[in-house]
Design an enzyme around this catalytic site. Structure first.
Site, PDB file in Angstrom:
ATOM      1  N   THR A 221       0.862  -1.181   0.000  1.00 52.11           N
ATOM      2  CA  THR A 221       0.000   0.000   0.000  1.00 52.11           C
ATOM      3  C   THR A 221       0.896   1.227   0.000  1.00 52.11           C
ATOM      4  O   THR A 221       1.511   1.566   1.020  1.00 52.11           O
ATOM      5  CB  THR A 221      -0.943   0.018   1.216  1.00 52.11           C
ATOM      6  OG1 THR A 221      -1.752  -1.164   1.196  1.00 52.11           O
ATOM      7  CG2 THR A 221      -1.852   1.243   1.159  1.00 52.11           C
TER       8      THR A 221
ATOM      9  N   LYS B 184      -8.045   0.897  -2.361  1.00 53.16           N
ATOM     10  CA  LYS B 184      -7.554   0.418  -1.062  1.00 53.16           C
ATOM     11  C   LYS B 184      -7.567   1.549  -0.035  1.00 53.16           C
ATOM     12  O   LYS B 184      -7.983   1.358   1.122  1.00 53.16           O
ATOM     13  CB  LYS B 184      -6.137  -0.140  -1.219  1.00 53.16           C
ATOM     14  CG  LYS B 184      -5.357  -0.346   0.085  1.00 53.16           C
ATOM     15  CD  LYS B 184      -6.003  -1.367   1.006  1.00 53.16           C
ATOM     16  CE  LYS B 184      -5.300  -1.427   2.364  1.00 53.16           C
ATOM     17  NZ  LYS B 184      -3.974  -2.038   2.327  1.00 53.16           N
TER      18      LYS B 184
ATOM     19  N   LYS C 177      -0.056   5.494   8.210  1.00 56.15           N
ATOM     20  CA  LYS C 177       0.556   5.745   6.897  1.00 56.15           C
ATOM     21  C   LYS C 177      -0.501   5.758   5.800  1.00 56.15           C
ATOM     22  O   LYS C 177      -0.516   6.643   4.923  1.00 56.15           O
ATOM     23  CB  LYS C 177       1.610   4.666   6.631  1.00 56.15           C
ATOM     24  CG  LYS C 177       2.327   4.759   5.292  1.00 56.15           C
ATOM     25  CD  LYS C 177       1.760   3.797   4.260  1.00 56.15           C
ATOM     26  CE  LYS C 177       1.906   2.361   4.692  1.00 56.15           C
ATOM     27  NZ  LYS C 177       1.390   1.427   3.660  1.00 56.15           N
TER      28      LYS C 177
END
Length: 311
Positions: free
Chosen positions: A95, A170, A238
């Site tokens: 990711t 995502k 993050k």
């Protein structure tokens, strides 16, 4: 049999590589070789560099933590780009920022290969059982070639569009995950401070209309926070920052993500960076003002005696 390269054998990458081993030749590497010990015993061929892991592979997978880690394993004389063979397909499951991924896809194309971003939704148990949700962005033709491998890793595998769009989806999913975990923690704390047994409250909440699969799976972690995180605060933070950065580029307000960003920052400052996101309950509890006890051992006494605890 496919010849597969795999770079990044950490808590998520290792179970994924393990699921690819049967019937395939898998060669891989990781920053720390010790983490690959069990996989090597199962048949993984150790390579010393990402370039060597990619060399000769039909398909190369990567699973690393962030943009910087992805740049480190793909660039330079020992990076994946130096080892990719023409015609290979590179599947990055990390990711990272959609922009960084699209730029890497261009570099992969210049090397004569094709890249797909295929980030996952799901935690370590889902990686181990092959029940992840996988969102793929990139060439539909390339996706079709690697789809059988992706279906070993996930029970819900979807091609969503071009390069970077798997990552965009995502990040959209993780906004909701963070907001759900935060709202559940707030509600549970409110119930506990009102004198309600937290285990009873958690059960009632997860069996109500708000009881998503994620909350149902994590309620027990809120009540007894484990040392081993399924998805830790630092990684979630993050992802939320990536979502906020991506939204700023498009002029989109993300108030729920902004709220989660603040609490996740607080969690990291309190030392919860490598604990599961279920620890947000304890972060909120630490910030709460403790109400005065009444003479009969009222709500505050009940809460202090029955509340969730850390492992």
């Amino acid at each position: 049999m496919n010849k597969i390269g795999f770079v990044g054998l950490g808590s998520m990458g290792a179970p994924l590589a393990g699921r690819l081993l049967p019937g395939n030749q898998v060669q891989g590497t990781n920053r720390t070789k010790a983490k690959a010990g069990a996989l090597i015993e199962q048949g993984l061929i150790w390579r010393d560099t990402p370039r060597e892991a990619a060399a000769g592979a039909d398909v190369v997978f990567t699973m690393v933590t962030d943009d910087a880690a992805l740049a480190a394993i793909t660039s330079g004389p020992d990076g994946i780009l130096a080892g990719l063979w023409p015609g290979a397909i590179y599947v990055d499951m990390s990711t990272v920022s959609p922009q960084a991924s699209r730029e890497l896809a261009r570099r992969v194309h210049w090397a004569g290969a094709t890249m797909i971003d295929a980030p996952v939704s799901g935690s370590v148990p889902a990686a181990e059982s092959g029940t992840l949700t996988i969102m793929a962005g990139g060439s539909k033709e390339a996706f079709g070639k690697v789809a059988p491998l992706l279906r070993r890793l996930g029970s819900n595998v979807t091609h969503v569009g071009g390069n970077g769009q798997g990552l965009q989806l995502k990040l959209a999913i993780n906004i909701s995950l963070a907001a759900q975990m935060l709202a559940f923690s707030e509600g549970l704390l409110l119930a506990e401070r009102g004198g309600i047994d937290p285990a009873l409250a958690a059960r009632a909440m997860t069996e109500s209309a708000i009881g998503s699969p994620m909350l149902q799976a994590r309620a027990s972690l809120v009540l007894d926070l484990p040392e081993r995180a399924w998805f830790d605060v630092q990684l979630m933070h993050k992802d939320i920052r990536l979502a906020l950065e991506t939204a700023r580029e498009s002029g989109i307000p993300l108030p729920a993500a902004a709220a989660a960003d603040g609490v996740l920052s607080q969690a990291e400052m309190l030392g919860f960076g490598h604990r599961d996101i279920a620890g947000l309950f304890q972060v909120l509890a630490a910030a709460a003002v403790t109400p005065a006890l009444d003479g009969a051992g009222g709500p505050a006494a009940n809460a202090s005696s029955t509340g969730p605890k850390a492992a």
